[in-house]
Design a protein around this motif. Structure first.
Motif, PDB file in Angstrom:
ATOM      1  N   GLY A 191     -64.143  -3.591 -26.458  1.00  0.00           N
ATOM      2  CA  GLY A 191     -63.965  -3.273 -27.866  1.00  0.00           C
ATOM      3  C   GLY A 191     -64.882  -4.142 -28.708  1.00  0.00           C
ATOM      4  O   GLY A 191     -64.962  -5.360 -28.493  1.00  0.00           O
ATOM      5  N   ASP A 198     -66.564  -6.470 -31.350  1.00  0.00           N
ATOM      6  CA  ASP A 198     -66.306  -7.494 -32.354  1.00  0.00           C
ATOM      7  C   ASP A 198     -67.586  -8.316 -32.470  1.00  0.00           C
ATOM      8  O   ASP A 198     -68.157  -8.741 -31.451  1.00  0.00           O
ATOM      9  N   GLN A 248     -50.389  -0.753 -31.363  1.00  0.00           N
ATOM     10  CA  GLN A 248     -49.863  -1.566 -30.276  1.00  0.00           C
ATOM     11  C   GLN A 248     -48.387  -1.868 -30.441  1.00  0.00           C
ATOM     12  O   GLN A 248     -47.907  -2.111 -31.545  1.00  0.00           O
ATOM     13  N   THR A 294     -59.569  -4.968 -22.214  1.00  0.00           N
ATOM     14  CA  THR A 294     -59.039  -4.843 -23.574  1.00  0.00           C
ATOM     15  C   THR A 294     -59.110  -6.154 -24.343  1.00  0.00           C
ATOM     16  O   THR A 294     -59.607  -6.215 -25.454  1.00  0.00           O
ATOM     17  N   GLY A 300     -54.257  -1.302 -23.914  1.00  0.00           N
ATOM     18  CA  GLY A 300     -55.189  -0.195 -23.811  1.00  0.00           C
ATOM     19  C   GLY A 300     -54.650   0.831 -22.843  1.00  0.00           C
ATOM     20  O   GLY A 300     -53.554   0.682 -22.288  1.00  0.00           O
ATOM     21  N   TRP A 328     -70.333  -1.208 -25.983  1.00  0.00           N
ATOM     22  CA  TRP A 328     -69.335  -1.539 -27.002  1.00  0.00           C
ATOM     23  C   TRP A 328     -68.709  -0.251 -27.529  1.00  0.00           C
ATOM     24  O   TRP A 328     -69.407   0.712 -27.817  1.00  0.00           O
ATOM     25  N   ILE A 387     -58.747   1.742 -26.310  1.00  0.00           N
ATOM     26  CA  ILE A 387     -58.035   0.532 -26.717  1.00  0.00           C
ATOM     27  C   ILE A 387     -57.124   0.876 -27.883  1.00  0.00           C
ATOM     28  O   ILE A 387     -57.535   1.546 -28.834  1.00  0.00           O
ATOM     29  N   SER A 401     -55.331   0.510 -31.285  1.00  0.00           N
ATOM     30  CA  SER A 401     -55.628  -0.202 -32.528  1.00  0.00           C
ATOM     31  C   SER A 401     -54.489  -1.175 -32.816  1.00  0.00           C
ATOM     32  O   SER A 401     -53.420  -1.109 -32.204  1.00  0.00           O
ATOM     33  N   TYR A 424     -58.831 -10.246 -31.444  1.00  0.00           N
ATOM     34  CA  TYR A 424     -60.227  -9.999 -31.790  1.00  0.00           C
ATOM     35  C   TYR A 424     -60.640 -10.821 -33.012  1.00  0.00           C
ATOM     36  O   TYR A 424     -59.894 -10.949 -33.978  1.00  0.00           O
ATOM     37  N   ASN A 467     -65.703   1.513 -30.298  1.00  0.00           N
ATOM     38  CA  ASN A 467     -64.892   1.309 -31.502  1.00  0.00           C
ATOM     39  C   ASN A 467     -63.421   1.354 -31.104  1.00  0.00           C
ATOM     40  O   ASN A 467     -62.937   2.354 -30.569  1.00  0.00           O
ATOM     41  N   ARG A 468     -62.694   0.282 -31.374  1.00  0.00           N
ATOM     42  CA  ARG A 468     -61.308   0.185 -30.927  1.00  0.00           C
ATOM     43  C   ARG A 468     -60.396   1.187 -31.614  1.00  0.00           C
ATOM     44  O   ARG A 468     -59.344   1.530 -31.073  1.00  0.00           O
ATOM     45  N   ASP A 469     -60.771   1.633 -32.786  1.00  0.00           N
ATOM     46  CA  ASP A 469     -59.905   2.530 -33.548  1.00  0.00           C
ATOM     47  C   ASP A 469     -60.290   3.999 -33.433  1.00  0.00           C
ATOM     48  O   ASP A 469     -59.495   4.869 -33.790  1.00  0.00           O
TER      49      ASP A 469
END
Length: 544
Positions: A262, A264, A168, A228, A176, A284, A162, A164, A232, A286-288
């Motif tokens: 992702g 949250d 984007q 995606t 994503g 789950w 995904i 961050s 969030y 981590n998006r970053d």
């Protein structure tokens, strides 16, 4: 050592991956880790000099030989087609039947716009024309012809990440990447007129950047769905924009399929409340920081963005079915929920309200008195409950919000998350026009567009939920912080919702609406409606 610390942190997160770390028995965690390592070594032994090559290839797009690619694609197609369960398995044992939206109140589908209560004909015509044009435009200038079915794409042994917020192209699109050694899923479309740049929910991966700053995590063998989403941490947008797509995907795949989201904290709490069993099927990420890899299975994504305003008919039915299946109880005692953006105890601005638009406190008291009088006038039995999102001074729990809105016969209030974040808890079992929960929403009109965006409303989403939908415009005396509505319009709306045959209004009257089809021919319009119904009927959804 840094990698060991990161793995340790991942293992500590509840529900992060299929295994769990026991805080009381560290030995169990050690055994699990050793077993996973042994399995990986057994499946794919690596020589020391091969390790670096494997790491690099994990971030590459693979060979470009056309013959090799074609052979792999054919093999992939055969593998996926052999899994015929994918689109055909009903993953809810003995499902509770709900009535499809088209069949609950056929004369109200597809909806053009809400039922506006406004004396001035110019404001009525502007509202009806503008909302009708929005519906028409979103569907390629043919009424509802665009399908709201989720289009999916499946690859074998793929990778998913995904973007961050900083990476984007356009934050609100929830971007994503999904790819394997043969292809990259790319849904980029030209949309410069809206955002000034191309858009796509799935776009090519940032391989060079991610190779240096992201961790590659290989998933256990199996089939996965990756989603995606967007916005969030926002309650309303997660519920009315993302949950419909998640529910739709859930109904398309067998119960053995896992989901990649992702992380949250708010999203996790909502999903766990809705369905604790489904929650255990989520990985789950981590998006970053993470890229996840399906090493022996399929990776499926939807190429439809969130939110999805296309189509007319079926998109929210899987979500309604899911809620009905997970939370079937409907209380006998009904209430009228009045949503206030102020603090119900003090009348001042609610600290959870970040965007103003608080109804004038004195006017709000008058409106509540009128609601109680109309309840007596029409011999209704509901109690009026003022909802400000709090319970004894603290943010109300999801469970208590569910109980409140499940008991609602009518919901009244200004446009805001208090409405948009709670519609899914309402009674999902409507069977006719009269069974639908009634909604009366206050929104900006032609002369009050300075309050918020013109005609900012949940109608775009709610038209696919069995609501009887009424509207009142803010007056031009409103400001972005304090709003006003006309008391006469408010009484008219209550009469239309609760009154007898002389005042009752249940559905939009197409023939008297100011909006007209582009062809200016009602027979063409009605033909388009039937075409829309056929196109939006998704045979993959066999839960009803």
């Amino acid at each position: 050592r840094e990698r060991e610390i990161e793995i340790e942190l991942i293992m500590k997160r509840p529900s992060f991956f299929p295994f769990r770390r026991s805080t009381t028995n560290v030995n169990v965690a050690v055994v699990v880790v050793l077993l996973v390592v042994l399995m990986l070594l057994y499946r794919s032994p690596l020589q020391p000099e091969e390790s670096q090559q494997r790491k690099l290839s994990a971030f590459s797009l693979g060979p470009k030989d056309p013959k090799s690619i074609q052979q792999k694609l054919e093999k992939q197609k055969e593998d996926i087609e052999s899994e015929a369960l994918w689109y055909k398995t009903n993953n809810d044992p003995e499902p509770i039947a709900i009535k499809r939206l088209w069949d609950i109140c056929p004369e109200n589908n597809p909806s053009l716009h809400g039922i506006l209560h406004e004396r001035r004909s110019d404001l009525r015509e502007h509202y009806e024309s503008n909302l009708g044009d929005q519906m028409y435009r979103f569907n390629g200038y043919k009424w509802g012809i665009s399908s709201d079915r989720l289009i999916t794409k499946t690859i074998r042994n793929g990778k998913f990440a995904i973007y961050s917020e900083q990476e984007q192209e356009y934050y609100y699109f929830g971007q994503g990447s999904a790819w394997n050694s043969d292809e990259v899923i790319d849904t980029t479309v030209a949309n410069e007129a809206w955002t000034g740049k191309p858009l796509g929910s799935f776009i090519p991966p940032l391989l060079d950047k991610w190779e240096s700053d992201r961790q590659l995590i290989q998933l256990p063998p199996g089939n996965y769905v990756a989603y995606t989403g967007w916005m969030y941490g926002n309650l309303g947008h997660f519920i009315h924009d993302n949950l419909p797509n998640i529910a739709y995907l859930k109904h398309l795949v067998p119960i053995t399929t896992r989901f990649l989201f992702g992380y949250d904290e708010l999203h996790a709490r909502i999903l766990k409340f809705i369905d604790p069993v489904f929650y255990e099927r989520i990985n789950w990420i981590n998006r970053d920081k993470h890229i996840v890899e399906v090493t022996n299975g399929t990776l499926t994504v939807t190429t439809v963005p969130s939110p999805n305003y296309l189509g007319c008919c079926d998109q929210l039915d899987p979500l309604r079915q899911w809620i009905a299946q997970s939370h079937p109880k409907v209380p006998d005692k009904k209430v009228v929920v009045f949503y206030t953006r102020g603090d119900k105890e003090t009348g001042m601005r609610n600290e959870d309200n970040k965007h103003g638009r608080v109804l004038d406190p004195l006017l709000e008291k008058v409106l509540l008195d009128h609601i109680r009088l109309k309840i007596l006038q029409y011999n209704r039995t509901e109690e009026v409950v003022i909802f400000d999102g709090k319970d004894n001074g603290k943010t109300m729990s999801i469970d208590n919000q569910f109980k409140l809105f499940r008991s609602a016969s009518t919901i009244i209030g200004p446009h805001g998350t208090g409405l948009g974040g709670n519609y899914i808890w309402t009674n999902p079992f409507a069977t006719s026009c009269d069974d639908r929960v009634q909604v009366l929403e206050f929104l900006p009109g032609k002369e009050s567009a300075h309050v918020q965006a013109l005609h900012a409303s949940y109608f775009m989403q709610y038209r696919k939920w069995p609501f009887e939908y009424h509207h009142i415009l803010y007056t031009n005396a409103s400001t972005p912080m304090v709003t006003q509505i006309d008391i006469g319009h408010f009484d008219t709306a209550l009469d239309a919702m609760w009154g007898g045959p002389e005042t009752r209004i249940k559905v939009t009257d197409y023939h008297s609406s100011a909006w007209e089809p582009e062809e200016n021919n009602m027979s063409n319009y009605l033909e388009q409606v039937q075409t829309a119904k056929a196109m939006n009927n998704d045979p993959r959804l066999n839960f009803a």
